[in-house]
Write a protein that holds these residues in place. Sequence first.
Motif, PDB file in Angstrom:
ATOM      1  N   PRO A 281       0.800  -1.277   0.142  1.00  0.00           N
ATOM      2  CA  PRO A 281       0.090   0.014   0.136  1.00  0.00           C
ATOM      3  C   PRO A 281       0.900   1.293   0.068  1.00  0.00           C
ATOM      4  O   PRO A 281       1.910   1.216   0.590  1.00  0.00           O
ATOM      5  CB  PRO A 281      -0.855  -0.112   1.342  1.00  0.00           C
ATOM      6  N   TYR A 282       0.189   2.221  -0.621  1.00  0.00           N
ATOM      7  CA  TYR A 282       1.195   3.655  -0.669  1.00  0.00           C
ATOM      8  C   TYR A 282       1.403   4.098   0.855  1.00  0.00           C
ATOM      9  O   TYR A 282       2.330   4.933   1.025  1.00  0.00           O
ATOM     10  CB  TYR A 282       0.228   4.620  -1.459  1.00  0.00           C
ATOM     11  N   TRP A 283       0.672   3.872   1.738  1.00  0.00           N
ATOM     12  CA  TRP A 283       1.225   4.394   3.020  1.00  0.00           C
ATOM     13  C   TRP A 283       2.408   3.664   3.540  1.00  0.00           C
ATOM     14  O   TRP A 283       2.723   3.780   4.783  1.00  0.00           O
ATOM     15  CB  TRP A 283      -0.119   4.195   4.094  1.00  0.00           C
ATOM     16  N   SER A 284       2.904   2.601   3.051  1.00  0.00           N
ATOM     17  CA  SER A 284       4.247   1.950   3.523  1.00  0.00           C
ATOM     18  C   SER A 284       5.298   2.877   3.585  1.00  0.00           C
ATOM     19  O   SER A 284       6.148   2.726   4.303  1.00  0.00           O
ATOM     20  CB  SER A 284       4.493   0.871   2.596  1.00  0.00           C
ATOM     21  N   GLN A 285       5.136   3.954   2.664  1.00  0.00           N
ATOM     22  CA  GLN A 285       6.160   5.019   2.691  1.00  0.00           C
ATOM     23  C   GLN A 285       6.289   5.730   4.218  1.00  0.00           C
ATOM     24  O   GLN A 285       7.583   6.127   4.732  1.00  0.00           O
ATOM     25  CB  GLN A 285       5.903   6.147   1.805  1.00  0.00           C
ATOM     26  N   TYR A 286       5.202   5.649   4.886  1.00  0.00           N
ATOM     27  CA  TYR A 286       5.291   6.544   6.027  1.00  0.00           C
ATOM     28  C   TYR A 286       5.462   5.385   7.266  1.00  0.00           C
ATOM     29  O   TYR A 286       5.764   5.960   8.461  1.00  0.00           O
ATOM     30  CB  TYR A 286       3.778   7.020   6.474  1.00  0.00           C
ATOM     31  N   ALA A 287       5.746   4.129   6.996  1.00  0.00           N
ATOM     32  CA  ALA A 287       6.243   3.336   7.917  1.00  0.00           C
ATOM     33  C   ALA A 287       7.766   3.028   7.658  1.00  0.00           C
ATOM     34  O   ALA A 287       8.314   1.947   8.132  1.00  0.00           O
ATOM     35  CB  ALA A 287       5.574   1.861   7.807  1.00  0.00           C
ATOM     36  N   GLN A 288       8.203   3.763   6.678  1.00  0.00           N
ATOM     37  CA  GLN A 288       9.760   3.640   6.384  1.00  0.00           C
ATOM     38  C   GLN A 288       9.974   2.359   5.581  1.00  0.00           C
ATOM     39  O   GLN A 288      11.045   1.775   5.880  1.00  0.00           O
ATOM     40  CB  GLN A 288      10.774   3.713   7.645  1.00  0.00           C
ATOM     41  N   PHE A 289       9.045   1.849   4.790  1.00  0.00           N
ATOM     42  CA  PHE A 289       9.210   0.477   4.161  1.00  0.00           C
ATOM     43  C   PHE A 289       9.140   0.844   2.786  1.00  0.00           C
ATOM     44  O   PHE A 289       8.091   1.297   2.100  1.00  0.00           O
ATOM     45  CB  PHE A 289       8.269  -0.404   4.534  1.00  0.00           C
ATOM     46  N   ALA A 290      10.373   0.629   1.909  1.00  0.00           N
ATOM     47  CA  ALA A 290      10.531   0.919   0.745  1.00  0.00           C
ATOM     48  C   ALA A 290      10.214  -0.242  -0.281  1.00  0.00           C
ATOM     49  O   ALA A 290      10.602  -1.334   0.112  1.00  0.00           O
ATOM     50  CB  ALA A 290      11.422   1.825   0.527  1.00  0.00           C
ATOM     51  N   PRO A 291      10.415  -0.018  -1.495  1.00  0.00           N
ATOM     52  CA  PRO A 291      10.410  -1.153  -2.487  1.00  0.00           C
ATOM     53  C   PRO A 291      11.584  -1.744  -2.408  1.00  0.00           C
ATOM     54  O   PRO A 291      11.656  -3.216  -2.663  1.00  0.00           O
ATOM     55  CB  PRO A 291      10.161  -0.263  -3.875  1.00  0.00           C
ATOM     56  N   LYS A 292      12.566  -1.276  -2.081  1.00  0.00           N
ATOM     57  CA  LYS A 292      13.915  -2.082  -1.777  1.00  0.00           C
ATOM     58  C   LYS A 292      13.801  -3.059  -0.706  1.00  0.00           C
ATOM     59  O   LYS A 292      14.664  -3.808  -0.726  1.00  0.00           O
ATOM     60  CB  LYS A 292      15.187  -0.924  -1.799  1.00  0.00           C
ATOM     61  N   ASP A 293      13.117  -2.962   0.202  1.00  0.00           N
ATOM     62  CA  ASP A 293      12.847  -3.631   1.610  1.00  0.00           C
ATOM     63  C   ASP A 293      12.075  -4.725   1.129  1.00  0.00           C
ATOM     64  O   ASP A 293      11.907  -5.642   1.968  1.00  0.00           O
ATOM     65  CB  ASP A 293      12.267  -2.718   2.714  1.00  0.00           C
ATOM     66  N   ILE A 294      11.348  -5.068  -0.096  1.00  0.00           N
ATOM     67  CA  ILE A 294      10.527  -6.107  -0.381  1.00  0.00           C
ATOM     68  C   ILE A 294      11.410  -7.307  -0.451  1.00  0.00           C
ATOM     69  O   ILE A 294      12.572  -7.068  -1.486  1.00  0.00           O
ATOM     70  CB  ILE A 294       9.752  -5.810  -1.481  1.00  0.00           C
ATOM     71  N   ARG A 295      11.286  -8.408  -0.110  1.00  0.00           N
ATOM     72  CA  ARG A 295      11.904  -9.802  -0.370  1.00  0.00           C
ATOM     73  C   ARG A 295      11.090 -10.332  -1.469  1.00  0.00           C
ATOM     74  O   ARG A 295      10.255 -11.280  -1.450  1.00  0.00           O
ATOM     75  CB  ARG A 295      11.848 -10.708   0.932  1.00  0.00           C
ATOM     76  N   PHE A 296      11.783  -9.759  -2.649  1.00  0.00           N
ATOM     77  CA  PHE A 296      11.019 -10.336  -4.043  1.00  0.00           C
ATOM     78  C   PHE A 296      10.765 -11.906  -4.434  1.00  0.00           C
ATOM     79  O   PHE A 296      10.150 -12.486  -4.996  1.00  0.00           O
ATOM     80  CB  PHE A 296      11.563  -9.658  -5.032  1.00  0.00           C
ATOM     81  N   ASN A 297      12.032 -12.701  -3.729  1.00  0.00           N
ATOM     82  CA  ASN A 297      11.965 -14.169  -4.414  1.00  0.00           C
ATOM     83  C   ASN A 297      10.931 -14.727  -3.192  1.00  0.00           C
ATOM     84  O   ASN A 297      10.471 -15.643  -3.437  1.00  0.00           O
ATOM     85  CB  ASN A 297      13.430 -14.609  -3.325  1.00  0.00           C
ATOM     86  N   MET A 298      10.023 -13.800  -2.404  1.00  0.00           N
ATOM     87  CA  MET A 298       9.134 -14.516  -1.498  1.00  0.00           C
ATOM     88  C   MET A 298       7.612 -14.530  -2.300  1.00  0.00           C
ATOM     89  O   MET A 298       6.738 -15.294  -1.616  1.00  0.00           O
ATOM     90  CB  MET A 298       8.770 -13.780  -0.324  1.00  0.00           C
ATOM     91  N   VAL A 299       7.602 -13.675  -3.326  1.00  0.00           N
ATOM     92  CA  VAL A 299       6.168 -13.533  -3.857  1.00  0.00           C
ATOM     93  C   VAL A 299       6.327 -13.684  -5.464  1.00  0.00           C
ATOM     94  O   VAL A 299       7.502 -13.710  -6.100  1.00  0.00           O
ATOM     95  CB  VAL A 299       5.780 -12.007  -3.647  1.00  0.00           C
ATOM     96  N   THR A 300       5.180 -13.804  -5.901  1.00  0.00           N
ATOM     97  CA  THR A 300       4.959 -13.990  -7.636  1.00  0.00           C
ATOM     98  C   THR A 300       4.440 -12.797  -7.899  1.00  0.00           C
ATOM     99  O   THR A 300       4.472 -12.361  -9.022  1.00  0.00           O
ATOM    100  CB  THR A 300       4.136 -15.243  -7.877  1.00  0.00           C
TER     101      THR A 300
END
Length: 351
Positions: A30-49
């Motif tokens: 969600p767009y509000w992830s930015q306010y939780a200091q969670f950015a796209p670079k923090d995603i563990r891409f291998n975990m999701v399809t």
Amino acid sequence: MNLKLIAFSFALGLATVANAAADKVIGYFPYWSQYAQFAPKDIRFNMVTHIHYVSVSPSSDGSLAFADENDIENFKELSKLAAENNVKLIVSVGGIEQEGALAEIAASEDVRGTFASNVASFLDENGAAGVELDWQNLTAENAEGFAALVSALKDALGDKTLSIAAYPLSSADAYDGAVLNNAEYVTVLVPDQMTEENSELKANQSVSVIEEALNALSAKGVDKNKLLPSISLYGKSFMGAKGFGDATTGIGSGNEGILTYKELMKKFETPDYKVTFDESSKSEIAVSEMESIVFMGIPSVKALAELVKSEGYAGVAAYDLSQDHTEPIVSLLVTIGLELRPDVDYKTKKK
């Protein structure tokens, strides 16, 4: 209860080969992830399809806009990283308080066409693989317009993915199986079952209530291999209650009584909470002297993934990515993955 032991016992058992249909693991961003200091670079891409970006808002004239323009740069980075990691990026259109605009769009053939064309253009311009139509609070009165809007989107998208968010526990009468079967997959969302209005404590989300939602859509004729249940990665806390069925005295700790899964894991490192798995609902409860917390943890999420695999559902979605714990032994994404995608390496990478 020893958190590490329950994690090992339920999450790190032998994984069996997944049903061919149960191959999707979706993470909501969600767009509000930015306010939780969670950015796209923090995603563990291998975990999701797939990643579902929440959200883009429709206007009654068929135009589209980011729900929060401050997140545009994050979205661009998300699109770039998803492509680099071979993960499908799906844009969620609609959502909370957007049902009025969607109803107006659906009521006009011309505006439906404009909207569908704008969605297709938005996906092309932003490198997204598809769209999720998220029409909440759908009623039987909206059913015809909803069907027309789904048809317009399917025609406009070509080879792009059409996904639909469905809320069968509140909108079952509005759904037609043939309409939902137009989607590549249907994300099945269950609202919070435990709110301040409830006088007695019960599970907030559980395998039993999610299974009820899945069965409601299956009974409508929706193909099982298109249905994909979503879990919430947070718990609800309430003061006073010592277990299911007990009266509460109001919301407990957390942000208005809501604690993310990773916050829960931090709390449970202390001996203050007794964590147990409730067999009847297939959900977890944590009890301290002051409060009880109802949530879905490793045992219940593992049970849901097993159900998805055995019944041939499409996969599992998690809302949202910023709330999971990153340590593999307690991560709910890892718990799902060990059942549905056992060939993936879920170990923490050395820096």
